[in-house]
Design a protein around this motif. Structure first.
Motif, PDB file in Angstrom:
ATOM      1  N   TYR A 312       0.709  -1.115   0.284  1.00 32.00           N
ATOM      2  CA  TYR A 312       0.008  -0.205   0.140  1.00 32.00           C
ATOM      3  C   TYR A 312       1.072   1.230  -0.259  1.00 32.00           C
ATOM      4  O   TYR A 312       1.823   1.378   0.973  1.00 32.00           O
ATOM      5  N   ILE A 313       0.631   2.114  -1.123  1.00 34.07           N
ATOM      6  CA  ILE A 313       1.452   3.360  -1.037  1.00 34.07           C
ATOM      7  C   ILE A 313       0.583   4.641  -1.094  1.00 34.07           C
ATOM      8  O   ILE A 313       0.979   5.610  -1.674  1.00 34.07           O
ATOM      9  N   GLY A 314      -0.647   4.472  -0.950  1.00 33.85           N
ATOM     10  CA  GLY A 314      -1.764   5.535  -0.948  1.00 33.85           C
ATOM     11  C   GLY A 314      -1.631   6.570   0.374  1.00 33.85           C
ATOM     12  O   GLY A 314      -0.506   6.173   1.075  1.00 33.85           O
ATOM     13  N   GLU A 315      -2.349   7.421   0.366  1.00 38.17           N
ATOM     14  CA  GLU A 315      -2.517   8.315   1.547  1.00 38.17           C
ATOM     15  C   GLU A 315      -2.925   7.525   2.933  1.00 38.17           C
ATOM     16  O   GLU A 315      -3.614   6.644   2.710  1.00 38.17           O
ATOM     17  N   GLY A 316      -2.376   7.928   3.977  1.00 36.02           N
ATOM     18  CA  GLY A 316      -2.588   7.275   5.353  1.00 36.02           C
ATOM     19  C   GLY A 316      -2.172   6.034   5.223  1.00 36.02           C
ATOM     20  O   GLY A 316      -1.047   5.669   4.938  1.00 36.02           O
TER      21      GLY A 316
END
Length: 462
Positions: A312-316
């Motif tokens: 996971y490399i998205g926001e948050g």
């Protein structure tokens, strides 16, 4: 001189035309730019026609086309073949550019006080190959074209030139020339001009490490199931030892070692380590033990990770244990390494060091052979004399760390040593955000190319 007068009288137009070419986002690696790549090919075709070429054609390939043009003023005279490429690297990440990559702007810099053109492709290679189009136009308009000239401008260099070899082999007679000119390299500086006589080859790999059959909760499974990203990082780290020596068995078996005298001559090129570090904003250089920085980028092979991703490399935050991890890895090669052999050695070794907790896939993406060209040929002597004429200083022969696979192809299939006649600088941010090319470099390149034609005719008429 009439040619230089024409160049000076048309400077604004010559510059604006280049800016128009740079506005075309001809990114060959990304299919969403397909129409733009073809648009760039048409731009090159029209430019050659306007400049005075008699025969210009867009040669279709299974990929992007090759633009071929020629002006044969006398079949008994010498012929110069010009190679370049109109495709460019992806501009990502866009947010790191100070101005939009395909909206060229000219700004003064410390290294380019006369101004530099900031745009993707400005130095690699639109700004450099377009110099030949304008030099050709100037020589035609002035009635001073002393040799025949052929152009071969491709659109797939940045993705491995997959279709160029077939085109060259099938068109040897069409491409027959006495010398080949390539401006896709750089020189030491405007004060210390240079001509490249050596290039590294490349083997470009893509790997995948897979663990579980799906992404997992890192709390429920963390510590019990292999994390592919962790494993991939460990595997990559193990491919070099504490001396930055590549650990792949057999990797160095065919590396051409230079003599002490050759290494000494190579290191005579002007180089200031502190200035080098300052330009890059680093406190120290890094590389293979017992070699200088010049040697590390010119005569030694490398292994570098060009991209790595997974999870996971998205926001948050998302506490995931990923099922897959990926990396793109390139190896720069030196004479006499063969990229097919190196790719196989890499694959075998990478699979051998994978723990049983994961499965791996390896794909050889593309590659090319290293090359060394003569600094005693008539073509080199003409380039040397031309640079001395325009820069007021004899150029230094250098080896460059980059790769231009077609150099070895031209040597093999066309029987000629290309002249690597670069006018960019190593600070021009090739392949990086804020790529740029000096306005002065562009115009001095045009004048030097015209001088090359005169010098080549003069030397070959003796």
């Amino acid at each position: 001189m009439a040619v230089n007068d024409f160049i000076r009288d048309n400077k604004d137009r010559f510059l604006n035309e280049l800016l128009d070419l740079l506005r075309i986002p001809s990114v060959s690696a990304d299919p969403k730019f397909k129409k733009d790549v073809f648009a760039a090919a048409n731009f090159v075709k029209e430019s050659l026609e306007k400049a005075g070429a008699d025969t210009v054609e867009i040669c279709e390939t299974p990929g992007y086309p090759i633009v071929y043009g020629e002006k044969i003023i006398d079949p008994t005279l010498q012929t110069v073949l010009v190679y370049g490429h109109y495709d460019v690297q992806p501009a990502d990440p866009y947010e790191l550019w100070d101005s939009p990559p395909f909206e060229p702007v000219i700004k003064k810099t410390k290294i380019h006080p006369e101004g530099a053109i900031f745009a993707r492709g400005s130095a690699d290679d639109k700004g450099q190959f377009y110099m030949y189009v304008k030099a050709f136009e100037a020589m035609m308009a002035s009635g001073d074209l002393p040799c025949n000239v052929k152009f071969m401008i491709e659109g797939e260099e940045e993705v491995g030139s997959d279709n160029l070899e077939k085109f060259v082999i099938e068109n040897k007679e069409k491409l027959k020339a006495d010398v080949i000119l390539i401006s896709d390299t750089h020189m030491i500086s405007m004060q210390d001009p240079s001509i490249t006589v050596g290039l590294r080859g490349m083997a470009y790999m893509e790997v995948e490490v897979r663990g579980s059959n799906r992404d997992l909760h890192s709390g429920t499974y963390g510590g019990a199931v292999a994390n592919p990203i962790n494993v991939l990082c460990d595997m990559i780290a193990s491919m070099k030892d504490e001396n930055d020596h590549i650990t792949i068995p057999g990797f160095y078996d065919k590396v051409q070692e230079l003599t002490a005298a050759q290494r000494e001559r190579l290191n005579e090129a002007p180089f200031d380590l502190n200035e080098y570090q300052d330009k890059l904003d680093i406190e120290a250089v890094h590389g293979e033990k017992d070699y200088t920085t010049i040697e590390r980028v010119g005569i030694r092979p490398t292994l570098d990770v060009n991209g790595i991703w997974g999870g996971y490399i998205g926001e948050g935050a998302k506490t995931v244990l990923p099922s897959k991890a990926h990396a793109k890895i390139s190896m720069r090669l030196v004479p006499d390494q063969d990229w097919h052999e190196i790719s196989e050695l890499f694959e075998n070794y990478f699979k051998s060091i994978a723990p049983k907790s994961v499965k791996v896939k390896v794909r050889a993406h593309h590659g090319g052979a290293p090359a060394v060209v003569s600094d005693s040929s008539v073509g080199y002597k003409a380039a040397e004399a031309a640079m001395e004429e325009t820069f007021g200083k004899r150029p230094i022969p250098t080896r460059e760390g980059g790769s231009i696979p077609i150099v070895a192809l031209f040597q093999k299939e066309l029987g000629s040593d290309p002249i690597l006649f670069g006018f960019g600088l190593d600070t021009d941010a090739l392949h990086s955000p804020n790529e740029h090319y000096g306005v002065k470099n562009y115009f001095m390149g045009i004048e030097t190319i015209a001088a090359f034609f005169r010098q080549f005719r003069k030397l070959t008429d003796k």
